[in-house]
Design an enzyme around this catalytic site. Structure first.
Site, PDB file in Angstrom:
ATOM      1  CE  LYS A 155      59.138  65.179  47.000  1.00 54.50           C
ATOM      2  NZ  LYS A 155      57.923  65.775  47.549  1.00 54.50           N
TER       3      LYS A 155
HETATM    4  N1  PMP Z   1      53.207  63.503  50.630  1.00 53.62           N
HETATM    5  C1  PMP Z   1      53.562  64.235  49.552  1.00 53.62           C
HETATM    6  C2  PMP Z   1      52.707  64.177  48.359  1.00 53.62           C
HETATM    7  C3  PMP Z   1      54.706  65.040  49.594  1.00 53.62           C
HETATM    8  O1  PMP Z   1      55.052  65.768  48.536  1.00 53.62           O
HETATM    9  C4  PMP Z   1      55.481  65.080  50.769  1.00 53.62           C
HETATM   10  C5  PMP Z   1      56.696  65.963  50.842  1.00 53.62           C
HETATM   11  N2  PMP Z   1      57.841  65.313  50.397  1.00 53.62           N
HETATM   12  C6  PMP Z   1      55.092  64.289  51.863  1.00 53.62           C
HETATM   13  C7  PMP Z   1      53.950  63.502  51.767  1.00 53.62           C
HETATM   14  C8  PMP Z   1      55.908  64.237  53.124  1.00 53.62           C
HETATM   15  O2  PMP Z   1      57.079  63.499  52.896  1.00 53.62           O
HETATM   16  P1  PMP Z   1      58.436  63.824  53.670  1.00 53.62           P
HETATM   17  O3  PMP Z   1      58.116  63.733  55.116  1.00 53.62           O
HETATM   18  O4  PMP Z   1      59.367  62.763  53.228  1.00 53.62           O
HETATM   19  O5  PMP Z   1      58.844  65.180  53.265  1.00 53.62           O
END
Ligand code: PMP
Length: 304
Positions: A155
């Site tokens: 991230k």
């Molecule tokens: N992919 C990306 C690129 C994201 O930014 C997110 C959001 N955090 C997700 C997938 C989904 O992840 P999560 O379920 O942990 O929020």
């Protein structure tokens, strides 16, 4: 806007007291990484529940380590700070929590060897994120960043320019959202969400080796599919045209929660409406975010 309290430099302060330099390397070069967490409000109980706080902070610390941005807090301390901050803000609605780790340095070099790690958290109310019940998406002409370039698994702040380019193109072409392929042409993820397809009774999602963020919602959806619906859940690479032939497609993510995709590149998916597997996952998902399902209650941290 009512008063907003944030966590910055080791304490909870009024947001208006925080200033960050225009020379900040985080601002100039995107040297940082972040998380996105939800806290769900239960109107009957008048209680707010932080959702999977621990999992999000484990992922944040792993991301921060990658960038030499080590911060002096343990996962448990970060969870406690978050609960304290939510309490201080007196939120009485579903809320989005944004922890950010960044390089507070201000010299002109885009270097991390001399990083000055800083940490902040701010929060804001967040209901439904998607503007619509059912989404249309297009395959982006932009490809997802690879782990060998800027690891999507961490991230990184800067990687969201890749996401934003894809969303911009999709929106300007009349679609609700974009879908990335990897450099090698496999289906990857949305700009801020993971993807699932349903085909011949299987629930299929791209593997971590296809440069996805290993989503915490994705993890939950896989578990719900296996343990509650008793369907086969498979992590494997997906080809673009498999999307067109899917029975169902949906996104998963903290902000997006679970949201169905009914059109890809102008092809109607399945019946063109939200599918049966999606509906069951959605019901299970929203039935557990406020601690009502004993099996998943440990994911939910009461704030008040
Ligand atoms: N992919 C990306 C690129 C994201 O930014 C997110 C959001 N955090 C997700 C997938 C989904 O992840 P999560 O379920 O942990 O929020």
């Amino acid at each position: 806007m009512s008063k907003s309290y944030v966590f910055y430099d080791g304490k909870i302060v009024d947001e208006s007291e925080v200033t960050i330099s225009i020379r900040s390397k985080a601002f100039n070069y995107g040297l940082g990484c972040f998380e996105g967490i939800r806290a769900y409000w239960d109107e009957d109980e008048k209680q707010l529940y932080g959702f999977r706080l621990k999992d999000h902070y484990v992922r944040l610390l792993q991301s921060a380590k990658t960038f030499n941005l080590n911060i002096p807090y343990s996962v448990d301390e970060l969870c406690k700070i978050t609960v304290d901050l939510l309490k201080k803000n007196q939120f009485k609605q579903t809320t989005y929590i944004r922890p950010v780790v960044f390089d507070g340095g201000t010299n002109i070099n885009p270097t991390l060897s001399d990083a000055e790690p800083k940490f902040l958290i701010y929060c804001q109310p967040m209901g439904k994120f998607a503007g619509k019940e059912e989404l249309s998406v297009c395959i982006s002409s932009w490809r997802r960043l690879e782990d060998t370039m800027l690891p999507p698994r961490t991230k990184p702040t800067a990687a969201y320019l890749n996401s934003a380019l894809a969303s911009l193109e999709a929106n300007q072409s009349g679609y609700d959202e974009a879908l990335f392929l990897t450099v090698s042409g496999h289906v990857c993820e949305g700009p801020g969400e993971n993807i699932f397809i349903v085909k011949k009774g299987q629930l299929i999602t791209p593997p971590p080796s296809d440069n996805i963020l290993e989503g915490i919602t994705r993890d939950l959806v896989m578990r719900l599919g296996r343990e509650e619906l008793g369907i086969e859940v498979v992590e494997r690479s997906i080809a673009r045209t498999e999307l067109y032939a899917s029975d169902e497609i949906f996104f998963s993510g903290t902000a997006m929660e679970v949201t169905p995709i009914v059109k890809v590149d102008n092809r109607i998916i399945g019946t063109g409406k939200q599918g049966e597997v999606y509906k069951k996952i959605k019901e299970l998902f929203f039935g557990l975010t406020t601690g009502k399902n004993p099996k998943y209650a440990k994911y939910c941290t009461p704030v008040y």
